[in-house]
Design a protein around this motif. Structure first.
Motif, PDB file in Angstrom:
ATOM      1  N   GLU A  19     -68.655 -34.312 -22.281  1.00  0.00           N
ATOM      2  CA  GLU A  19     -69.144 -34.677 -20.710  1.00  0.00           C
ATOM      3  C   GLU A  19     -69.168 -36.200 -20.375  1.00  0.00           C
ATOM      4  OE1 GLU A  19     -68.538 -32.262 -18.471  1.00  0.00           O
ATOM      5  OE2 GLU A  19     -68.466 -30.480 -19.951  1.00  0.00           O
ATOM      6  N   ARG A  20     -69.995 -36.929 -21.235  1.00  0.00           N
ATOM      7  CA  ARG A  20     -70.506 -38.214 -21.101  1.00  0.00           C
ATOM      8  C   ARG A  20     -69.356 -39.284 -21.369  1.00  0.00           C
ATOM      9  NH1 ARG A  20     -71.968 -42.006 -24.741  1.00  0.00           N
ATOM     10  NH2 ARG A  20     -71.936 -40.634 -26.421  1.00  0.00           N
ATOM     11  N   VAL A  21     -68.284 -38.836 -22.146  1.00  0.00           N
ATOM     12  CA  VAL A  21     -66.998 -39.572 -22.437  1.00  0.00           C
ATOM     13  C   VAL A  21     -65.783 -39.267 -21.492  1.00  0.00           C
ATOM     14  CG1 VAL A  21     -67.635 -40.190 -24.722  1.00  0.00           C
ATOM     15  CG2 VAL A  21     -66.271 -38.257 -23.992  1.00  0.00           C
ATOM     16  N   SER A  22     -65.914 -38.000 -20.781  1.00  0.00           N
ATOM     17  CA  SER A  22     -64.680 -37.780 -20.036  1.00  0.00           C
ATOM     18  C   SER A  22     -64.811 -38.163 -18.550  1.00  0.00           C
ATOM     19  CB  SER A  22     -64.631 -36.201 -19.956  1.00  0.00           C
ATOM     20  OG  SER A  22     -65.824 -35.608 -19.378  1.00  0.00           O
ATOM     21  N   LEU A  23     -66.434 -38.687 -18.377  1.00  0.00           N
ATOM     22  CA  LEU A  23     -66.500 -39.369 -16.902  1.00  0.00           C
ATOM     23  C   LEU A  23     -65.627 -40.569 -16.673  1.00  0.00           C
ATOM     24  CD1 LEU A  23     -70.231 -39.187 -16.836  1.00  0.00           C
ATOM     25  CD2 LEU A  23     -68.792 -37.605 -15.614  1.00  0.00           C
ATOM     26  N   ASP A  24     -65.292 -40.751 -15.330  1.00  0.00           N
ATOM     27  CA  ASP A  24     -64.371 -41.930 -15.068  1.00  0.00           C
ATOM     28  C   ASP A  24     -64.876 -43.228 -15.595  1.00  0.00           C
ATOM     29  OD1 ASP A  24     -62.432 -40.433 -13.784  1.00  0.00           O
ATOM     30  OD2 ASP A  24     -63.371 -40.672 -11.886  1.00  0.00           O
ATOM     31  N   HIS A  25     -66.185 -43.433 -15.661  1.00  0.00           N
ATOM     32  CA  HIS A  25     -66.910 -44.681 -16.213  1.00  0.00           C
ATOM     33  C   HIS A  25     -67.868 -43.967 -17.393  1.00  0.00           C
ATOM     34  CE1 HIS A  25     -69.322 -42.653 -13.217  1.00  0.00           C
ATOM     35  NE2 HIS A  25     -70.602 -43.010 -13.526  1.00  0.00           N
ATOM     36  N   LEU A  27     -70.156 -42.948 -19.792  1.00  0.00           N
ATOM     37  CA  LEU A  27     -71.958 -43.119 -19.603  1.00  0.00           C
ATOM     38  C   LEU A  27     -72.345 -43.396 -21.207  1.00  0.00           C
ATOM     39  CD1 LEU A  27     -73.693 -43.045 -17.185  1.00  0.00           C
ATOM     40  CD2 LEU A  27     -74.125 -40.699 -17.807  1.00  0.00           C
ATOM     41  N   SER A  28     -72.786 -44.383 -21.304  1.00  0.00           N
ATOM     42  CA  SER A  28     -73.719 -44.899 -22.776  1.00  0.00           C
ATOM     43  C   SER A  28     -74.741 -43.848 -22.819  1.00  0.00           C
ATOM     44  CB  SER A  28     -74.033 -46.075 -22.566  1.00  0.00           C
ATOM     45  OG  SER A  28     -75.406 -46.284 -22.136  1.00  0.00           O
ATOM     46  N   VAL A  29     -75.107 -43.473 -23.978  1.00  0.00           N
ATOM     47  CA  VAL A  29     -76.471 -42.553 -24.505  1.00  0.00           C
ATOM     48  C   VAL A  29     -77.616 -43.312 -23.613  1.00  0.00           C
ATOM     49  CG1 VAL A  29     -78.021 -41.764 -26.067  1.00  0.00           C
ATOM     50  CG2 VAL A  29     -75.548 -41.913 -26.414  1.00  0.00           C
ATOM     51  N   ARG A  30     -77.753 -44.666 -23.605  1.00  0.00           N
ATOM     52  CA  ARG A  30     -78.656 -45.176 -23.068  1.00  0.00           C
ATOM     53  C   ARG A  30     -78.935 -44.830 -21.300  1.00  0.00           C
ATOM     54  NH1 ARG A  30     -83.162 -48.222 -24.002  1.00  0.00           N
ATOM     55  NH2 ARG A  30     -82.132 -48.654 -26.243  1.00  0.00           N
ATOM     56  N   ALA A  31     -77.725 -45.058 -20.915  1.00  0.00           N
ATOM     57  CA  ALA A  31     -77.463 -44.943 -19.375  1.00  0.00           C
ATOM     58  C   ALA A  31     -77.926 -43.273 -19.234  1.00  0.00           C
ATOM     59  CB  ALA A  31     -76.082 -45.310 -19.108  1.00  0.00           C
ATOM     60  N   LEU A  32     -77.297 -42.494 -19.964  1.00  0.00           N
ATOM     61  CA  LEU A  32     -77.605 -41.078 -19.550  1.00  0.00           C
ATOM     62  C   LEU A  32     -79.110 -40.900 -19.724  1.00  0.00           C
ATOM     63  CD1 LEU A  32     -76.602 -38.186 -19.093  1.00  0.00           C
ATOM     64  CD2 LEU A  32     -76.055 -38.126 -21.707  1.00  0.00           C
ATOM     65  N   GLY A  33     -79.775 -41.380 -20.852  1.00  0.00           N
ATOM     66  CA  GLY A  33     -81.149 -41.156 -20.798  1.00  0.00           C
ATOM     67  C   GLY A  33     -81.933 -41.518 -19.566  1.00  0.00           C
ATOM     68  N   VAL A  34     -81.749 -42.736 -19.218  1.00  0.00           N
ATOM     69  CA  VAL A  34     -82.208 -43.314 -17.932  1.00  0.00           C
ATOM     70  C   VAL A  34     -82.108 -42.442 -16.668  1.00  0.00           C
ATOM     71  CG1 VAL A  34     -82.115 -45.215 -16.561  1.00  0.00           C
ATOM     72  CG2 VAL A  34     -82.423 -45.623 -18.926  1.00  0.00           C
ATOM     73  N   LEU A  61     -80.362 -33.246 -18.197  1.00  0.00           N
ATOM     74  CA  LEU A  61     -79.115 -33.956 -18.848  1.00  0.00           C
ATOM     75  C   LEU A  61     -78.006 -33.357 -17.935  1.00  0.00           C
ATOM     76  CD1 LEU A  61     -79.866 -34.027 -22.540  1.00  0.00           C
ATOM     77  CD2 LEU A  61     -79.421 -35.764 -21.080  1.00  0.00           C
ATOM     78  N   ALA A  62     -78.177 -32.021 -17.644  1.00  0.00           N
ATOM     79  CA  ALA A  62     -76.752 -31.241 -16.809  1.00  0.00           C
ATOM     80  C   ALA A  62     -76.763 -32.072 -15.558  1.00  0.00           C
ATOM     81  CB  ALA A  62     -77.174 -30.062 -16.824  1.00  0.00           C
ATOM     82  N   ARG A  63     -78.008 -32.174 -14.894  1.00  0.00           N
ATOM     83  CA  ARG A  63     -77.827 -32.752 -13.652  1.00  0.00           C
ATOM     84  C   ARG A  63     -77.325 -34.459 -13.451  1.00  0.00           C
ATOM     85  NH1 ARG A  63     -82.946 -29.765 -13.162  1.00  0.00           N
ATOM     86  NH2 ARG A  63     -82.272 -27.978 -11.981  1.00  0.00           N
ATOM     87  N   ALA A  64     -77.613 -35.154 -14.744  1.00  0.00           N
ATOM     88  CA  ALA A  64     -77.616 -36.341 -14.613  1.00  0.00           C
ATOM     89  C   ALA A  64     -75.998 -36.476 -15.167  1.00  0.00           C
ATOM     90  CB  ALA A  64     -78.069 -36.916 -15.738  1.00  0.00           C
ATOM     91  N   LEU A  65     -75.291 -35.495 -15.484  1.00  0.00           N
ATOM     92  CA  LEU A  65     -73.654 -35.279 -15.849  1.00  0.00           C
ATOM     93  C   LEU A  65     -73.095 -34.640 -14.566  1.00  0.00           C
ATOM     94  CD1 LEU A  65     -73.766 -34.420 -19.578  1.00  0.00           C
ATOM     95  CD2 LEU A  65     -73.000 -36.364 -18.588  1.00  0.00           C
ATOM     96  N   ASP A  66     -73.805 -34.589 -13.448  1.00  0.00           N
ATOM     97  CA  ASP A  66     -73.264 -33.783 -12.221  1.00  0.00           C
ATOM     98  C   ASP A  66     -72.803 -32.213 -12.867  1.00  0.00           C
ATOM     99  OD1 ASP A  66     -73.807 -35.957 -10.540  1.00  0.00           O
ATOM    100  OD2 ASP A  66     -72.061 -36.881 -11.216  1.00  0.00           O
ATOM    101  N   ARG A  75     -70.313 -23.976 -21.360  1.00  0.00           N
ATOM    102  CA  ARG A  75     -69.163 -24.787 -21.997  1.00  0.00           C
ATOM    103  C   ARG A  75     -69.663 -25.166 -23.514  1.00  0.00           C
ATOM    104  NH1 ARG A  75     -67.930 -29.604 -17.420  1.00  0.00           N
ATOM    105  NH2 ARG A  75     -67.245 -28.199 -15.846  1.00  0.00           N
ATOM    106  N   ALA A  76     -71.016 -25.550 -23.828  1.00  0.00           N
ATOM    107  CA  ALA A  76     -71.356 -25.750 -24.980  1.00  0.00           C
ATOM    108  C   ALA A  76     -71.052 -24.433 -25.937  1.00  0.00           C
ATOM    109  CB  ALA A  76     -72.917 -25.863 -25.040  1.00  0.00           C
TER     110      ALA A  76
END
Length: 138
Positions: A19-25, A27-34, A61-66, A75-76
């Motif tokens: 999910e993190r790498v499929s976003l248009d921008h 998202l780094s692990v650090r940015a996702l954590g924040v 985490l789900a909400r941070a990934l929209d 999905r997992a």
């Protein structure tokens, strides 16, 4: 015995990466954590499958990934080959030992309210020796 945590946590970690790498921008692990309100170091341990995620953290985490939390979990499980694949080695019980053994129930999952998740987290925090001090509940 293997240091790694549960197969479900591994499946969630893999899905979060997808999910993190499929976003248009991306998202780094650090940015996702924040964005999720989780310590980046804790998140790194969880994504390396060295520490299980809590239900509240999965929701954050789900909400941070929209995503809705149940969609992230669905999905997992799907990408891991289904629940049978995730529980093949567990013989129907959790990885815990001694008296802390919980049977795994099959079938559709009931949605939980935020209050139910929070209450579960509070109970787990008082019984989980792996919880960091800064994540303990009063």
């Amino acid at each position: 015995m293997n240091n790694k945590k549960s197969a479900m946590n591994g499946a969630l970690a893999s899905q979060i990466h997808r999910e993190r790498v499929s976003l248009d921008h991306k998202l780094s692990v650090r940015a996702l954590g924040v964005k999720a309100g989780i310590s980046p170091d804790t998140l790194k341990r969880q994504l390396n499958n060295d520490r299980d995620m809590t239900m509240t953290q999965i929701a954050q985490l789900a909400r941070a990934l929209d995503l809705a939390p149940e969609e992230l979990v669905r999905r997992a499980i799907e990408n891991a080959g289904g629940m049978d694949a995730l529980t093949a080695d567990s013989e129907g019980v959790s990885e815990a030992s001694g008296t802390n053994v919980t049977s795994i129930t099959r079938g559709p999952m009931k949605p939980l309210t935020t209050e139910q998740i929070d209450e579960t987290e509070k109970r787990a925090a008082t019984n989980d020796p792996e919880m960091d001090t800064d994540e303990q509940f009063d």
